[in-house]
Design a protein around this motif. Structure first.
Motif, PDB file in Angstrom:
ATOM      1  N   GLN A 152      15.689  -3.977  -4.305  1.00  0.00           N
ATOM      2  CA  GLN A 152      15.029  -2.707  -4.571  1.00  0.00           C
ATOM      3  C   GLN A 152      15.918  -1.823  -5.450  1.00  0.00           C
ATOM      4  O   GLN A 152      16.464  -0.823  -4.997  1.00  0.00           O
ATOM      5  CB  GLN A 152      14.719  -1.988  -3.251  1.00  0.00           C
ATOM      6  CG  GLN A 152      13.733  -2.747  -2.383  1.00  0.00           C
ATOM      7  CD  GLN A 152      13.319  -1.943  -1.170  1.00  0.00           C
ATOM      8  OE1 GLN A 152      13.863  -0.877  -0.893  1.00  0.00           O
ATOM      9  NE2 GLN A 152      12.366  -2.445  -0.430  1.00  0.00           N
ATOM     10  N   THR A 156      11.365   7.224  -7.874  1.00  0.00           N
ATOM     11  CA  THR A 156       9.938   7.538  -7.742  1.00  0.00           C
ATOM     12  C   THR A 156       9.099   6.268  -7.793  1.00  0.00           C
ATOM     13  O   THR A 156       8.164   6.087  -6.998  1.00  0.00           O
ATOM     14  CB  THR A 156       9.487   8.484  -8.878  1.00  0.00           C
ATOM     15  OG1 THR A 156      10.275   9.666  -8.848  1.00  0.00           O
ATOM     16  CG2 THR A 156       8.022   8.850  -8.737  1.00  0.00           C
ATOM     17  N   SER A 208       2.614  -1.775   0.852  1.00  0.00           N
ATOM     18  CA  SER A 208       2.091  -1.519   2.176  1.00  0.00           C
ATOM     19  C   SER A 208       0.562  -1.622   2.181  1.00  0.00           C
ATOM     20  O   SER A 208      -0.040  -2.228   3.069  1.00  0.00           O
ATOM     21  CB  SER A 208       2.519  -0.114   2.632  1.00  0.00           C
ATOM     22  OG  SER A 208       1.904   0.216   3.841  1.00  0.00           O
ATOM     23  N   GLN A 209      -0.074  -1.046   1.182  1.00  0.00           N
ATOM     24  CA  GLN A 209      -1.525  -1.099   1.068  1.00  0.00           C
ATOM     25  C   GLN A 209      -1.986  -2.551   0.920  1.00  0.00           C
ATOM     26  O   GLN A 209      -2.997  -2.963   1.471  1.00  0.00           O
ATOM     27  CB  GLN A 209      -2.004  -0.292  -0.142  1.00  0.00           C
ATOM     28  CG  GLN A 209      -1.848   1.212   0.026  1.00  0.00           C
ATOM     29  CD  GLN A 209      -2.232   1.944  -1.236  1.00  0.00           C
ATOM     30  OE1 GLN A 209      -3.031   1.472  -2.042  1.00  0.00           O
ATOM     31  NE2 GLN A 209      -1.649   3.113  -1.436  1.00  0.00           N
ATOM     32  N   SER A 210      -1.236  -3.320   0.120  1.00  0.00           N
ATOM     33  CA  SER A 210      -1.635  -4.695  -0.131  1.00  0.00           C
ATOM     34  C   SER A 210      -1.457  -5.536   1.130  1.00  0.00           C
ATOM     35  O   SER A 210      -2.236  -6.432   1.403  1.00  0.00           O
ATOM     36  CB  SER A 210      -0.820  -5.250  -1.292  1.00  0.00           C
ATOM     37  OG  SER A 210       0.028  -6.230  -0.924  1.00  0.00           O
ATOM     38  N   GLN A 241      10.080   3.227  -7.053  1.00  0.00           N
ATOM     39  CA  GLN A 241      10.298   2.394  -5.870  1.00  0.00           C
ATOM     40  C   GLN A 241       9.470   2.901  -4.694  1.00  0.00           C
ATOM     41  O   GLN A 241       8.895   2.107  -3.936  1.00  0.00           O
ATOM     42  CB  GLN A 241      11.776   2.390  -5.484  1.00  0.00           C
ATOM     43  CG  GLN A 241      12.100   1.437  -4.335  1.00  0.00           C
ATOM     44  CD  GLN A 241      11.795  -0.005  -4.678  1.00  0.00           C
ATOM     45  OE1 GLN A 241      12.365  -0.568  -5.604  1.00  0.00           O
ATOM     46  NE2 GLN A 241      10.889  -0.624  -3.936  1.00  0.00           N
ATOM     47  N   ARG A 242       9.362   4.234  -4.554  1.00  0.00           N
ATOM     48  CA  ARG A 242       8.546   4.798  -3.484  1.00  0.00           C
ATOM     49  C   ARG A 242       7.087   4.391  -3.651  1.00  0.00           C
ATOM     50  O   ARG A 242       6.401   4.025  -2.699  1.00  0.00           O
ATOM     51  CB  ARG A 242       8.674   6.330  -3.456  1.00  0.00           C
ATOM     52  CG  ARG A 242       9.870   6.840  -2.669  1.00  0.00           C
ATOM     53  CD  ARG A 242       9.692   8.297  -2.277  1.00  0.00           C
ATOM     54  NE  ARG A 242       9.603   9.159  -3.447  1.00  0.00           N
ATOM     55  CZ  ARG A 242      10.635   9.817  -3.972  1.00  0.00           C
ATOM     56  NH1 ARG A 242      11.837   9.678  -3.439  1.00  0.00           N
ATOM     57  NH2 ARG A 242      10.472  10.594  -5.020  1.00  0.00           N
ATOM     58  N   ARG A 243       6.613   4.485  -4.903  1.00  0.00           N
ATOM     59  CA  ARG A 243       5.220   4.113  -5.186  1.00  0.00           C
ATOM     60  C   ARG A 243       5.008   2.617  -4.955  1.00  0.00           C
ATOM     61  O   ARG A 243       3.971   2.200  -4.438  1.00  0.00           O
ATOM     62  CB  ARG A 243       4.882   4.494  -6.640  1.00  0.00           C
ATOM     63  CG  ARG A 243       3.461   4.140  -7.074  1.00  0.00           C
ATOM     64  CD  ARG A 243       2.422   4.804  -6.211  1.00  0.00           C
ATOM     65  NE  ARG A 243       1.085   4.549  -6.714  1.00  0.00           N
ATOM     66  CZ  ARG A 243       0.024   4.396  -5.937  1.00  0.00           C
ATOM     67  NH1 ARG A 243       0.133   4.466  -4.607  1.00  0.00           N
ATOM     68  NH2 ARG A 243      -1.173   4.174  -6.473  1.00  0.00           N
ATOM     69  N   LYS A 244       6.003   1.821  -5.327  1.00  0.00           N
ATOM     70  CA  LYS A 244       5.891   0.372  -5.128  1.00  0.00           C
ATOM     71  C   LYS A 244       5.806   0.039  -3.643  1.00  0.00           C
ATOM     72  O   LYS A 244       4.998  -0.796  -3.226  1.00  0.00           O
ATOM     73  CB  LYS A 244       7.092  -0.340  -5.767  1.00  0.00           C
ATOM     74  CG  LYS A 244       7.018  -1.861  -5.642  1.00  0.00           C
ATOM     75  CD  LYS A 244       8.165  -2.534  -6.382  1.00  0.00           C
ATOM     76  CE  LYS A 244       8.040  -4.049  -6.287  1.00  0.00           C
ATOM     77  NZ  LYS A 244       9.112  -4.756  -7.029  1.00  0.00           N
ATOM     78  N   ASP A 245       6.646   0.689  -2.841  1.00  0.00           N
ATOM     79  CA  ASP A 245       6.616   0.467  -1.395  1.00  0.00           C
ATOM     80  C   ASP A 245       5.239   0.808  -0.830  1.00  0.00           C
ATOM     81  O   ASP A 245       4.706   0.107   0.039  1.00  0.00           O
ATOM     82  CB  ASP A 245       7.690   1.309  -0.696  1.00  0.00           C
ATOM     83  CG  ASP A 245       9.100   0.815  -0.995  1.00  0.00           C
ATOM     84  OD1 ASP A 245       9.239  -0.340  -1.445  1.00  0.00           O
ATOM     85  OD2 ASP A 245      10.048   1.590  -0.795  1.00  0.00           O
ATOM     86  N   ASP A 246       4.660   1.908  -1.338  1.00  0.00           N
ATOM     87  CA  ASP A 246       3.345   2.348  -0.890  1.00  0.00           C
ATOM     88  C   ASP A 246       2.282   1.307  -1.248  1.00  0.00           C
ATOM     89  O   ASP A 246       1.437   0.941  -0.435  1.00  0.00           O
ATOM     90  CB  ASP A 246       3.012   3.699  -1.540  1.00  0.00           C
ATOM     91  CG  ASP A 246       1.679   4.252  -1.075  1.00  0.00           C
ATOM     92  OD1 ASP A 246       1.414   4.203   0.141  1.00  0.00           O
ATOM     93  OD2 ASP A 246       0.901   4.742  -1.913  1.00  0.00           O
ATOM     94  N   LEU A 247       2.340   0.815  -2.482  1.00  0.00           N
ATOM     95  CA  LEU A 247       1.367  -0.186  -2.937  1.00  0.00           C
ATOM     96  C   LEU A 247       1.533  -1.503  -2.179  1.00  0.00           C
ATOM     97  O   LEU A 247       0.545  -2.169  -1.841  1.00  0.00           O
ATOM     98  CB  LEU A 247       1.529  -0.433  -4.441  1.00  0.00           C
ATOM     99  CG  LEU A 247       1.082   0.725  -5.351  1.00  0.00           C
ATOM    100  CD1 LEU A 247       1.570   0.502  -6.778  1.00  0.00           C
ATOM    101  CD2 LEU A 247      -0.435   0.870  -5.326  1.00  0.00           C
TER     102      LEU A 247
END
Length: 206
Positions: free
Chosen positions: A13, A190, A200-202, A192-198
């Motif tokens: 990460q 920023t 999680s959604q996936s 990396q935070r968005r990637k973690d969120d995506l």
């Protein structure tokens, strides 16, 4: 000193935006290799993982990275429209947005020789959005085919060619510009935070 750095020793990460994208590129290349070396029964899950990786990577670039690069180009005197260059929700380029690139040419370039490279970068960003649209279309078609069919293999090869070409152009031109001109550390955090969120959604959707 009570101050603690937010750095975390996670090589998977990276906080730097450029390194994060390069790590994604490396992972995508690895998945293509795994697909080619897998048995027929193992190809589908690898392809599914690859499609998810490409989806998340594209979202990061379209939502955060490309707009940041485009904004920098605008600050150097180049014009753009909308979220980069009038990109539709499907990732396609609005034909009228090409006029924004045409406006770059002019008398100013005669005085700003050093910025000719940035003009090329701006055009590459337009091409990058267009490339994303093509990749999304190919993935959508692949999802409707039998992974064991010859049509699937042919289309998968087309996808691989498109992705590798896109990655190569990005690493040779856009990423060096970002590394030189942007605060890649802050942008990377920023992203990396968005990637973690995506991710999680996936995982929830899987």
């Amino acid at each position: 000193m009570a101050k603690r750095t937010p750095k975390k020793p996670k090589s998977s990460q990276p906080q730097d935006a450029v390194q994060l994208l390069k790590a994604d590129h490396k992972q995508v290349r690895k998945l293509f290799e795994q697909f080619h070396g897998a048995s027929d029964g193992d190809k589908e899950p690898i392809a599914s993982r690859l499609f998810t990786e490409l989806h998340i990577h594209s979202k990061l670039e379209e939502e955060l990275f490309y707009p940041a690069v485009q904004s920098k180009l605008e600050s150097m005197g180049y014009e753009a429209k909308g979220n980069g260059l009038d990109v539709t929700d499907d990732g396609e380029i609005d034909p009228e947005s090409e006029s924004a690139i045409d406006e770059i040419d002019g008398a100013e370039l005669e005085e700003l020789d050093d910025e000719e490279k940035e003009e090329v970068e701006s055009e590459l960003i337009t091409a990058a959005y267009d490339s994303h649209g093509m990749v999304k279309d190919l993935i959508q078609q692949l999802r409707t085919l039998d992974p064991k069919s010859s049509d699937y293999r042919d289309l998968f090869s087309e996808l691989e060619d498109a992705v590798i070409e896109h990655v190569t152009e990005e690493e040779e031109a856009i990423l060096p510009l970002a590394a030189a001109q942007l605060d890649v550390q802050t942008l990377g955090t920023t992203m990396q935070r968005r990637k973690d969120d995506l991710l999680s959604q996936s995982s929830l959707a899987a």
